[in-house]
Motif scaffolding. Structure first.
Motif, PDB file in Angstrom:
ATOM      1  N   THR A  68       0.832  -1.199   0.000  1.00  0.00           N
ATOM      2  CA  THR A  68       0.000   0.000   0.000  1.00  0.00           C
ATOM      3  C   THR A  68       0.871   1.255   0.000  1.00  0.00           C
ATOM      4  O   THR A  68       1.783   1.391   0.815  1.00  0.00           O
ATOM      5  CB  THR A  68      -0.913   0.015   1.226  1.00  0.00           C
ATOM      6  N   LEU A  69       0.602   2.159  -0.925  1.00  0.00           N
ATOM      7  CA  LEU A  69       1.344   3.416  -1.013  1.00  0.00           C
ATOM      8  C   LEU A  69       0.839   4.381   0.052  1.00  0.00           C
ATOM      9  O   LEU A  69      -0.363   4.597   0.207  1.00  0.00           O
ATOM     10  CB  LEU A  69       1.167   4.023  -2.403  1.00  0.00           C
ATOM     11  N   LYS A  70       1.779   4.964   0.802  1.00  0.00           N
ATOM     12  CA  LYS A  70       1.447   5.888   1.872  1.00  0.00           C
ATOM     13  C   LYS A  70       1.810   7.324   1.491  1.00  0.00           C
ATOM     14  O   LYS A  70       2.663   7.556   0.639  1.00  0.00           O
ATOM     15  CB  LYS A  70       2.191   5.501   3.154  1.00  0.00           C
ATOM     16  N   SER A  71       1.157   8.268   2.134  1.00  0.00           N
ATOM     17  CA  SER A  71       1.475   9.683   1.964  1.00  0.00           C
ATOM     18  C   SER A  71       1.989  10.241   3.279  1.00  0.00           C
ATOM     19  O   SER A  71       1.550   9.827   4.349  1.00  0.00           O
ATOM     20  CB  SER A  71       0.242  10.474   1.511  1.00  0.00           C
ATOM     21  N   LYS A  72       2.912  11.190   3.175  1.00  0.00           N
ATOM     22  CA  LYS A  72       3.478  11.811   4.368  1.00  0.00           C
ATOM     23  C   LYS A  72       3.408  13.319   4.168  1.00  0.00           C
ATOM     24  O   LYS A  72       3.982  13.863   3.221  1.00  0.00           O
ATOM     25  CB  LYS A  72       4.930  11.349   4.550  1.00  0.00           C
ATOM     26  N   ALA A  73       2.689  13.990   5.043  1.00  0.00           N
ATOM     27  CA  ALA A  73       2.434  15.423   4.871  1.00  0.00           C
ATOM     28  C   ALA A  73       3.723  16.239   4.809  1.00  0.00           C
ATOM     29  O   ALA A  73       3.802  17.226   4.084  1.00  0.00           O
ATOM     30  CB  ALA A  73       1.541  15.922   6.009  1.00  0.00           C
ATOM     31  N   ASN A 110       5.954  14.785  -1.909  1.00  0.00           N
ATOM     32  CA  ASN A 110       6.423  14.337  -3.216  1.00  0.00           C
ATOM     33  C   ASN A 110       7.001  12.925  -3.202  1.00  0.00           C
ATOM     34  O   ASN A 110       7.291  12.375  -4.266  1.00  0.00           O
ATOM     35  CB  ASN A 110       7.505  15.285  -3.754  1.00  0.00           C
ATOM     36  N   LEU A 111       7.189  12.350  -2.018  1.00  0.00           N
ATOM     37  CA  LEU A 111       7.923  11.099  -1.912  1.00  0.00           C
ATOM     38  C   LEU A 111       6.986   9.892  -1.831  1.00  0.00           C
ATOM     39  O   LEU A 111       5.819  10.007  -1.470  1.00  0.00           O
ATOM     40  CB  LEU A 111       8.831  11.131  -0.677  1.00  0.00           C
ATOM     41  N   TYR A 112       7.541   8.722  -2.156  1.00  0.00           N
ATOM     42  CA  TYR A 112       6.793   7.461  -2.139  1.00  0.00           C
ATOM     43  C   TYR A 112       7.167   6.670  -0.890  1.00  0.00           C
ATOM     44  O   TYR A 112       8.314   6.225  -0.752  1.00  0.00           O
ATOM     45  CB  TYR A 112       7.100   6.634  -3.381  1.00  0.00           C
ATOM     46  N   PHE A 113       6.201   6.481  -0.003  1.00  0.00           N
ATOM     47  CA  PHE A 113       6.428   5.738   1.230  1.00  0.00           C
ATOM     48  C   PHE A 113       5.580   4.470   1.254  1.00  0.00           C
ATOM     49  O   PHE A 113       4.407   4.469   0.846  1.00  0.00           O
ATOM     50  CB  PHE A 113       6.072   6.585   2.451  1.00  0.00           C
TER      51      PHE A 113
END
Length: 459
Positions: A293-298, A302-305
């Motif tokens: 699962t692709l995560k977002s980090k505020a 722009n990055l893929y976590f």
């Protein structure tokens, strides 16, 4: 956690002809048996570039599109550039501001400008097309970079520069427009100036032009930064860096998607200097793929976590509680090694050492503290290391991805566990480096919100 031994063994069996060695597995350990020649082949065998799939070469390869890049770039310790990269991504940006080597309002350190890329592809810019070798990056500040004319200095490398004056489709982005990210530009164009010790060493101007990925794939009005250098030099002969981040101006965001396609995927070539991987855009979703699962980090949009939830050595989970193990894992291309939280790394290292007691210990190599001398061995056995992510996907590095060999492509030399504890300024983040990803196709299904892995894709 499921064992990664069968699929990794199949990987190694496919790689055997290139190594001149044979492989087998026994009790959770992969064995490399020396035969005639443990080194890499001596001819170039790149994959064809067609239908949006670009051949990818390591910068040290004599087959790299940046001709001659391997000869002059050297083989410096990767952890030095890793440290600079991680500090640029997660460290105190004030360090760079004090040194005077950042582009105002962008924060791009000089170390990340063209030349720093480990892997290269060839694409075309402008009309008519000017073909140039560039790197690619999934973790940028939201800008594709390209070295441009004019350039002052003895090390410009004119054949590696884009000439804006020759392109009929190039357009300047006005200062103050919504496509100009600079808050302190002045004049008609979106331009920033980089100074070092009071002297101008680089002008960075945002423009748009046609980007030709392949004969069948072209992107009109693609935004990038023209870098005009004045006495500054960058390592290697790369002409630029393609932005594949989650920024709305990145190349990844310009790919037209359907329910059956993915934004992009790449397979980084192995340690063999003559091997090739690929970079593709808008390809049909692979049939055999495991997804995380692709995560977002505020703080880093722009990055893929991904979220790391498991680590095993020899198919045995390391003794770290799930709540202490789980954490944000950055998919990173400009960092060579994989960096884990200190307690997680310590458990991985200790369990790995327990499997390797029969080999002579070698001195640490930079930040890599678990090294062995395999010189003179008739066979080498390395336990399988598996990283598991939320969503169920697992990443299983091969022998030459689990270990970093100082003599590139030669397993029967000194090799070090290619993992390290994350530095203090990046605590809370796990970094999955390029070495661990090599030979596995990494699929970015942005429409589906996931990242997938396809093993043994570019051995």
């Amino acid at each position: 956690m499921a064992s990664g031994i069968p699929s990794l063994l199949f990987c190694l069996l496919l790689a055997a002809p290139h190594l001149g060695s044979s492989y087998h597995t026994n009790g959770g350990k992969h064995f490399v048996v020396r035969s005639s020649d443990s080194r890499s082949p001596s001819t170039c065998s790149p994959v064809p570039g067609d239908g949006g799939r670009l051949p990818v070469m390591h910068r040290l390869s004599p087959c790299a599109p940046a001709s001659g890049a391997g000869a002059g770039s050297g083989q410096s310790m990767p952890s030095i550039s890793d440290a600079l990269r991680l500090r640029a991504l997660f460290g105190d940006s004030g360090d760079y501001k004090k040194s005077g080597v950042t582009i105002p309002s962008i924060g791009t350190p000089l170390q990340s400008l063209p030349g720093a890329s480990e892997y290269h592809v060839t694409v075309g810019y402008g009309t008519p097309v000017q073909r140039l070798a560039v790197g690619f990056d999934t973790a940028t500040v939201g800008a594709t970079l390209l070295r441009c004319e004019p350039c002052a200095g003895s090390r410009c490398g004119k054949k590696h520069l884009f000439d804006p004056s020759r392109s009929s489709s190039l357009a300047q982005i006005p200062c103050g427009s919504r496509n100009c990210p600079l808050s302190d530009c002045s004049g008609p164009s979106c331009t920033a100036t980089l100074k070092k010790k009071g002297a101008v060493v680089l002008n960075a101007t945002f423009v748009t032009d046609t980007l030709t990925v392949s004969r069948s794939v072209a992107v009109d009005d693609f935004r990038f930064v023209c870098l005009e250098t004045r006495g500054a030099s960058t390592e290697g002969r790369s002409s630029g860096v393609l932005d594949l981040s989650r920024d709305p101006h990145s190349l990844a965001s310009r790919v037209v998607l359907s329910p059956d396609t993915v934004a992009f995927s790449y397979c980084l070539p192995s340690a063999f200097p003559y091997s090739a991987g690929f970079l593709s855009f808008g390809a049909t979703r692979p049939n055999i793929v495991s997804y995380a699962t692709l995560k977002s980090k505020a703080s880093h949009p722009n990055l893929y976590f991904l979220r790391l939830v498991g680590v095993s050595v020899g198919a045995v989970d390391i003794p770290v509680p799930p709540q202490a193990l789980a954490g944000d894992a950055l998919m990173e291309l400009h960092t060579t090694f994989t960096y884990l939280q200190p307690k997680v790394y310590a458990a991985l290292r200790d369990q790995f050492r327990g499997w390797m007691g029969q080999y002579p210990v070698a001195p640490p190599y930079g930040e890599l503290d678990t090294c062995y001398n395999f010189t003179g061995q008739s066979s080498v056995g390395v336990p399988a290391v598996e990283l598991t992510f939320e969503g169920g996907a697992g990443l299983e590095p091969g022998v030459q991805q689990t270990m970093y060999f100082k003599d590139r492509g030669n397993i029967f030399s000194v090799g070090c566990l290619a993992f390290a504890p994350v530095p203090p300024h990046a605590r809370g983040i796990t970094v999955i480096g390029s070495l661990a990803q090599a030979t596995t196709e990494v699929v970015y299904d942005l429409r589906g919100g996931k990242v997938g892995f396809v093993t043994k894709s570019c051995l």
